[in-house]
Design a protein around this motif. Structure first.
Motif, PDB file in Angstrom:
ATOM      1  N   ASP A  21       4.126  -9.821   8.020  1.00  0.00           N
ATOM      2  CA  ASP A  21       4.177  -8.851   8.638  1.00  0.00           C
ATOM      3  C   ASP A  21       3.140  -8.768   9.762  1.00  0.00           C
ATOM      4  O   ASP A  21       1.884  -9.017   9.575  1.00  0.00           O
ATOM      5  N   THR A  53      -0.502  -6.580   2.068  1.00  0.00           N
ATOM      6  CA  THR A  53      -0.396  -5.126   2.081  1.00  0.00           C
ATOM      7  C   THR A  53       1.184  -4.658   1.971  1.00  0.00           C
ATOM      8  O   THR A  53       1.675  -3.547   1.845  1.00  0.00           O
ATOM      9  N   GLY A  54       2.183  -5.727   2.658  1.00  0.00           N
ATOM     10  CA  GLY A  54       3.390  -5.456   3.002  1.00  0.00           C
ATOM     11  C   GLY A  54       4.129  -6.702   3.264  1.00  0.00           C
ATOM     12  O   GLY A  54       3.431  -7.698   3.214  1.00  0.00           O
ATOM     13  N   ASN A  66       0.921  -1.432  -0.047  1.00  0.00           N
ATOM     14  CA  ASN A  66      -0.151  -0.054   0.036  1.00  0.00           C
ATOM     15  C   ASN A  66       0.985   1.287   0.078  1.00  0.00           C
ATOM     16  O   ASN A  66       0.270   2.359  -0.201  1.00  0.00           O
ATOM     17  N   LYS A  67       2.227   1.108   0.401  1.00  0.00           N
ATOM     18  CA  LYS A  67       3.148   2.130   0.227  1.00  0.00           C
ATOM     19  C   LYS A  67       3.196   2.746  -1.370  1.00  0.00           C
ATOM     20  O   LYS A  67       3.120   3.929  -1.450  1.00  0.00           O
ATOM     21  N   TYR A 113       0.287  -5.679  10.604  1.00  0.00           N
ATOM     22  CA  TYR A 113      -1.052  -5.298   9.742  1.00  0.00           C
ATOM     23  C   TYR A 113      -1.442  -6.701   9.158  1.00  0.00           C
ATOM     24  O   TYR A 113      -2.351  -7.244   9.520  1.00  0.00           O
ATOM     25  N   SER A 135      -1.897   8.970   4.470  1.00  0.00           N
ATOM     26  CA  SER A 135      -3.438   8.898   4.052  1.00  0.00           C
ATOM     27  C   SER A 135      -3.750  10.434   3.821  1.00  0.00           C
ATOM     28  O   SER A 135      -4.138  10.813   4.791  1.00  0.00           O
ATOM     29  N   ASN A 148       6.526   2.071   8.908  1.00  0.00           N
ATOM     30  CA  ASN A 148       6.724   1.528   7.562  1.00  0.00           C
ATOM     31  C   ASN A 148       6.606   2.743   6.485  1.00  0.00           C
ATOM     32  O   ASN A 148       7.473   2.714   5.440  1.00  0.00           O
ATOM     33  N   LYS A 170      -0.089   4.510  -2.069  1.00  0.00           N
ATOM     34  CA  LYS A 170      -0.445   5.678  -1.509  1.00  0.00           C
ATOM     35  C   LYS A 170       0.505   6.901  -1.801  1.00  0.00           C
ATOM     36  O   LYS A 170      -0.104   7.934  -1.784  1.00  0.00           O
ATOM     37  N   ALA A 218      -5.893  -4.983   5.894  1.00  0.00           N
ATOM     38  CA  ALA A 218      -5.535  -4.458   7.202  1.00  0.00           C
ATOM     39  C   ALA A 218      -5.593  -2.940   7.158  1.00  0.00           C
ATOM     40  O   ALA A 218      -5.440  -2.189   6.195  1.00  0.00           O
ATOM     41  N   CYS A 219      -6.239  -2.408   8.465  1.00  0.00           N
ATOM     42  CA  CYS A 219      -6.303  -0.931   8.330  1.00  0.00           C
ATOM     43  C   CYS A 219      -5.475  -0.354   9.557  1.00  0.00           C
ATOM     44  O   CYS A 219      -5.816  -0.783  10.570  1.00  0.00           O
ATOM     45  N   GLY A 220      -4.750   0.720   9.322  1.00  0.00           N
ATOM     46  CA  GLY A 220      -4.035   1.568  10.347  1.00  0.00           C
ATOM     47  C   GLY A 220      -4.767   2.709  10.476  1.00  0.00           C
ATOM     48  O   GLY A 220      -5.532   3.144  11.340  1.00  0.00           O
ATOM     49  N   THR A 221      -4.534   3.674   9.290  1.00  0.00           N
ATOM     50  CA  THR A 221      -5.409   4.869   9.244  1.00  0.00           C
ATOM     51  C   THR A 221      -6.720   4.706   8.680  1.00  0.00           C
ATOM     52  O   THR A 221      -7.411   5.676   8.511  1.00  0.00           O
ATOM     53  N   GLY A 222      -6.893   3.624   7.815  1.00  0.00           N
ATOM     54  CA  GLY A 222      -7.860   3.546   7.105  1.00  0.00           C
ATOM     55  C   GLY A 222      -7.837   4.013   5.428  1.00  0.00           C
ATOM     56  O   GLY A 222      -8.871   3.917   4.726  1.00  0.00           O
ATOM     57  N   GLY A 223      -6.914   4.487   5.172  1.00  0.00           N
ATOM     58  CA  GLY A 223      -6.770   5.236   3.559  1.00  0.00           C
ATOM     59  C   GLY A 223      -6.872   3.973   2.602  1.00  0.00           C
ATOM     60  O   GLY A 223      -7.458   4.461   1.612  1.00  0.00           O
ATOM     61  N   THR A 224      -6.063   2.963   2.887  1.00  0.00           N
ATOM     62  CA  THR A 224      -6.241   1.851   1.900  1.00  0.00           C
ATOM     63  C   THR A 224      -7.504   1.372   1.899  1.00  0.00           C
ATOM     64  O   THR A 224      -8.219   1.215   0.711  1.00  0.00           O
TER      65      THR A 224
HETATM   66  C1  LIG Z   1       1.619  -3.404   5.603  1.00  0.00           C
HETATM   67  C2  LIG Z   1       0.570  -2.134   5.862  1.00  0.00           C
HETATM   68  N1  LIG Z   1      -0.517  -2.925   5.713  1.00  0.00           N
HETATM   69  C3  LIG Z   1      -1.544  -1.959   5.764  1.00  0.00           C
HETATM   70  C4  LIG Z   1      -1.286  -0.600   6.444  1.00  0.00           C
HETATM   71  C5  LIG Z   1      -2.573   0.121   6.835  1.00  0.00           C
HETATM   72  O1  LIG Z   1      -2.935   1.196   5.928  1.00  0.00           O
HETATM   73  P1  LIG Z   1      -3.776   2.293   6.139  1.00  0.00           P
HETATM   74  O2  LIG Z   1      -2.798   3.234   7.174  1.00  0.00           O
HETATM   75  O3  LIG Z   1      -3.740   2.835   4.930  1.00  0.00           O
HETATM   76  O4  LIG Z   1      -4.980   1.786   6.724  1.00  0.00           O
HETATM   77  C6  LIG Z   1      -0.086  -0.267   6.484  1.00  0.00           C
HETATM   78  C7  LIG Z   1       0.062   0.981   7.217  1.00  0.00           C
HETATM   79  O5  LIG Z   1       1.104   1.482   7.144  1.00  0.00           O
HETATM   80  C8  LIG Z   1       1.088  -0.959   6.428  1.00  0.00           C
HETATM   81  O6  LIG Z   1       2.168  -0.692   6.510  1.00  0.00           O
END
Ligand SMILES: Cc1ncc(COP(=O)(O)O)c(C=O)c1O
Length: 313
Positions: A281, A312-313, A63-64, A284, A171, A92, A67, A196-202
């Motif tokens: 990973d 996503t990573g 997702n890097k 996430y 994001s 990341n 985004k 997977a969601c951290g900020t939710g942007g993906t």
């Molecule tokens: C490997 C991986 N997957 C998922 C995410 C979540 O992405 P988002 O922050 O867009 O929700 C991240 C966030 O940095 C990430 O590094």
């Protein structure tokens, strides 16, 4: 011939300027989509596909790429030579921004949460940022909380001069529009996309890019249950309204951000072994796959469903 760069029309003339610089990075797009045999899914009549965004680019992973590229394109197009962004000591996103700077000849500044880290040896993640040319600026946690306050950002401009600001986690509206390409790549291929969601942007972008009738489920890696509102906000910023069909699952954070549990560890090792994947990973990807596998076991998807899990990573 298909475009290697999201957002560039098919059949257009050879890339120049920013597009040429980005195409030279040779991203693997669309990312591979592969079906895997997993009896936990088969038992429920569910097909499992892995969307291998982790294979897009060795430095701008998953997702890097999705985004950051729209932000990098804007920086190159507008002749900006410096990016500034924010993150924790293991971010990341900071690492990817530093790598993008090295690859595209942009200066990068990383504002790091935790003033005390300035007096300690750098961890591997921050060492790699520095090796890629990123200038690190450590700030106290209270100050870091002001990262979206224009008055505080003005002070960063006083310190560092002009820069393009990329928010924490990367994001912003441009990033969300970039992530929509992930959804478009999955059109016609699956009923459900899991991420997977951290900020939710993906998730915000993915859901917007899917076709009618498909839906996305996001697995929050954070405690707190606030992500639904964040994803809505990000979609409003990017598209002016809520887009696509999506939900957020809050049950699989395994104790919170960067926390893990013996169950998650065992699951992640087993999943990677079964499917011949590199180590997952934990922050996430493992949590999303763990959550998805649990939902399938609970019978959350009717037989005949095809699920694409985004690596996503
Ligand atoms: C490997 C991986 N997957 C998922 C995410 C979540 O992405 P988002 O922050 O867009 O929700 C991240 C966030 O940095 C990430 O590094």
């Amino acid at each position: 011939m298909s475009s290697a760069i999201p957002g560039r029309p098919l059949g257009s003339s050879p890339p120049s300027g920013p597009e040429a610089a980005l195409a030279a990075l040779a991203p693997r797009l669309p990312s591979p989509l592969t079906e895997v045999a997993d009896e936990r899914f088969a038992r429920r009549g569910v097909r499992l596909l892995l969307k291998r965004d982790d294979l897009i680019h060795p430095d701008l992973v998953g997702n890097k790429w999705r985004k950051l590229v729209p932000n990098l394109r804007a920086a190159l197009r507008d002749g900006r030579d410096t990016l500034l962004t924010f993150g924790g000591a293991y971010s990341n996103h900071l690492r990817a921004t530093a790598a993008a700077g090295r690859l595209l000849g942009l200066s990068t500044i990383g504002v790091v949460r935790g003033e005390e880290l300035a007096d300690r040896p750098l961890n591997d993640s921050l060492s790699r940022c520095v090796a890629d040319g990123m200038r690190l600026h450590f700030v106290a946690r209270a100050e870091y909380r002001r990262r979206n306050d224009p008055a505080w950002v003005d002070r960063l401009h006083d310190l560092f001069g002009p820069f393009l600001l990329v928010p924490e986690g990367g994001s912003n509206a441009a990033a969300v529009r970039g992530a929509a390409e992930l959804g478009r790549e999955l059109r016609g291929a699956a009923d459900v996309a899991a991420v997977a969601c951290g900020t939710g942007g993906t998730l915000a972008g993915l859901a917007a890019g899917l076709a009618e009738g498909q839906y996305a489920v996001g697995f929050s890696v954070l405690r707190g249950g606030f992500l639904t509102g964040e994803v809505e906000r990000l979609q409003h910023d990017a598209f002016g309204r809520r887009r696509g069909s999506w939900t957020v699952e809050d049950r699989f954070h395994c104790g919170g951000f960067a926390r893990t549990t013996p169950d998650l560890e065992a699951f992640a090792r087993d999943f990677a072994d079964r499917h011949g994947l590199p180590e997952l990973d934990r922050t996430y990807v493992a949590k999303a796959l763990y959550g998805l596998t649990t939902l399938v076991g609970e019978g959350a998807f009717p037989p005949g469903t095809t699920v694409a899990a985004v690596v996503t990573g």
